[in-house]
Enzyme design. Structure first.
Site, PDB file in Angstrom:
ATOM      1  N   LYS A 187       0.844  -1.193   0.000  1.00  0.00           N
ATOM      2  CA  LYS A 187       0.000   0.000   0.000  1.00  0.00           C
ATOM      3  C   LYS A 187       0.881   1.246   0.000  1.00  0.00           C
ATOM      4  O   LYS A 187       1.576   1.530   0.976  1.00  0.00           O
ATOM      5  CB  LYS A 187      -0.918   0.046   1.223  1.00  0.00           C
ATOM      6  N   GLU A 261      10.492   0.831  10.303  1.00  0.00           N
ATOM      7  CA  GLU A 261      11.468   1.919  10.118  1.00  0.00           C
ATOM      8  C   GLU A 261      10.693   3.211  10.313  1.00  0.00           C
ATOM      9  O   GLU A 261       9.873   3.588   9.483  1.00  0.00           O
ATOM     10  CB  GLU A 261      12.106   1.832   8.730  1.00  0.00           C
ATOM     11  N   CYS A 295      13.468  10.663   7.030  1.00  0.00           N
ATOM     12  CA  CYS A 295      13.434  10.171   8.406  1.00  0.00           C
ATOM     13  C   CYS A 295      14.800  10.276   9.073  1.00  0.00           C
ATOM     14  O   CYS A 295      14.891  10.447  10.287  1.00  0.00           O
ATOM     15  CB  CYS A 295      12.917   8.738   8.439  1.00  0.00           C
ATOM     16  N   GLU A 392      10.066  15.364  15.720  1.00  0.00           N
ATOM     17  CA  GLU A 392      10.404  15.285  14.306  1.00  0.00           C
ATOM     18  C   GLU A 392       9.522  16.256  13.523  1.00  0.00           C
ATOM     19  O   GLU A 392       8.302  16.126  13.513  1.00  0.00           O
ATOM     20  CB  GLU A 392      10.210  13.861  13.785  1.00  0.00           C
TER      21      GLU A 392
END
Length: 498
Positions: A187, A261, A295, A392
């Site tokens: 997906k 991850e 990331c 983040e």
């Protein structure tokens, strides 16, 4: 402090959109065929640089997920039985087709994602093809990979990927899964579905057997349905830590193999003996590459106090030369933010940084009137308590902290719930080794940043997830060894599906 502004004016150098033919609508790719969603639901995907509608895409529901998983399980029987050398032929074909269609796919990726064409053309596409080439080479050598004398595939893998590197993340997930004999239901992110749908066409072009790869477009509910489906044996997810935690809770106790991850808040450490110009290029690459939608971005700059002013002056001069604008222009350094939602999050966190007393600076630059845009930004006067140093941001925003000793640098670098990556800038090899040994980060770059290779593993610690992608280590997530008990649930499901 006044700054000399010496920028060059570049004539527009747009890449032609004519190289890619985007259909007005796309269905789901299940069992080798494109098909409408069972309930007929669709959604639109737009270009973040202009907000124009690119296409209408099917929204997969529970019935579609069930069909795709059953197709993958059925295909697994024959695919896993093929000799590794035969599976490798398909991966080599896919890799070559990615190279042949790289210009088309690069333009598509920049249109749908907003990233500069230079990055999609020179980084995303070559890296994606390289992963298929690399794992094709492993397909007939699995018994030598170090995971037991007779490793075997797990079954049907449910894979959910993010919007920041759509095609590259697809390659990171699908290549090792196919090489090891697994089948896939993938997906893509809701905002960037097009390159995965084009990849479905590449699978057909390569003659890949039906059901080996299935592509389901949709939103978070589609991903949740896929992760929780009882016919999925392995779940692989790249995305936010929040969603990763929810997935871990969903699969706990099910016997499904899981790799995650997740987010990061990487420290980029500049010591007083680092070559300043080289370090500044690494800082810029570390945080402004792909608009900071990375990331492992070096979003926390830790610079030794004695050289902080020199590094910051040089950094601001370099930031003043960055060109923000049309992603299809080959001169563009920073493209569009991927979505209105992500732009809102970036704005909220930068406003919090100002409210908490940090000093904000951005170079002067004219932003386009349409689309989602954010100037490259640096914050100074940041403490470890600031939200911009802890959370983040996933945008082109750099927080600068200082340190006096190497021990203080390590302490500050590790003072984060994340542990994905880090950077070290120094001329002393012994200092690189000493620092890297003490950093709790999955990937540590020395005198460079954001360098990737398919033969090198990538992954993190703590809230950055677990498991590794890339390299020999990336095979482990898709293999069961002779020492492990057989997956009785998989066998039961296969029997039921038959």
């Amino acid at each position: 402090m006044a700054m000399d502004k010496q920028t060059f004016e570049y004539a527009p150098a747009p890449e032609s959109r004519a190289v890619v033919d985007i259909a007005p609508a796309y269905g789901l790719y299940i069992d080798g065929e494109f098909t409408d969603a069972a309930d007929g639901k669709v959604f639109k995907t737009i270009s973040p640089a202009s907000e124009e509608v690119l296409s209408e895409v099917a929204q997969a529901g529970p019935e579609d997920v069930d069909r795709a998983v059953k197709a993958a399980r059925k295909a697994f029987e024959k695919w896993s039985a093929l000799p590794g050398s035969e599976r490798a032929k398909y991966l080599f074909r896919i890799a070559r087709i990615l190279q042949e269609r790289s210009r088309e796919l690069a333009v598509l990726e920049s249109l749908d994602n907003g990233k500069p064409i230079r990055e999609s053309r020179d980084f995303d596409l070559p890296t994606a093809a390289a992963h298929f080439f690399y794992y094709a080479g492993w397909a007939d050598k699995l018994q030598y990979a170090g995971f037991g004398p007779a490793p075997r595939p797990i079954g049907a893998a449910g894979q959910v990927i993010p919007w920041n590197f759509p095609l590259m993340m697809l390659a990171w997930k699908i290549a090792p899964a196919l090489a090891t004999g697994n089948t896939v239901v993938l997906k893509p992110a809701e905002t960037t579905p097009l390159s995965a749908l084009f990849f479905a066409d590449i699978c057909r072009q390569a003659g890949l057997p039906k059901g080996v790869v299935n592509i389901l477009t949709g939103d978070g509910s589609t991903g949740a349905e896929l992760v929780s489906h009882p016919g999925v044996d392995k779940v692989a997810f790249t995305g936010s830590t929040e969603v990763g935690k929810a997935i871990a809770r969903a699969v706990a106790g099910t016997g499904k193999k899981l790799s995650l991850e997740l987010g990061g808040k990487a420290a980029n450490i500049v010591f007083d003996d680092a070559p300043v110009d080289q370090a500044v290029e690494g800082i810029v690459n570390g945080i402004f590459f792909n608009q900071g939608h990375v990331c492992c971005a070096g979003s926390r700059l830790l610079v030794q106090e004695s050289v902080a002013d020199e590094v910051l002056d040089s950094l601001k001069r370099r930031m003043s030369t960055l060109r923000v604008g049309d992603p299809l222009d080959k001169n563009t350094d920073i493209g569009a933010i991927n979505s209105a939602e992500q732009l809102g999050r970036i704005r909220a966190l930068t406003e919090a940084g100002e409210a908490e007393g940090a000093d904000r600076w951005s170079p002067e630059c004219e932003l386009p009137s349409n689309g989602f845009w954010f100037r490259p930004t640096v914050f100074t006067g940041v403490t470890q308590a600031h939200r911009i140093a802890r959370e983040e941001i996933f945008g082109p925003v750099l927080s600068v902290l200082t340190f006096r000793t190497p021990a203080e640098a390590v302490e500050k670098a590790n003072n984060t719930p994340y542990g994905l990556s880090a950077g070290i800038w120094t001329e002393k090899g012994s200092r690189i080794l000493w620092t890297a040994d003490k950093l709790r980060a999955g990937v540590v770059w020395a005198n460079t940043f954001n360098k990737f290779d398919p033969s090198s593993p990538f992954g993190g610690y703590k809230e950055s997830g677990y498991g590794r992608e890339g390299g020999r280590h990336g095979l482990e997530a898709y293999l069961a060894t002779a020492a492990e008990p057989s997956n009785e649930r998989s066998e039961r499901e296969s029997e039921r599906d038959r």
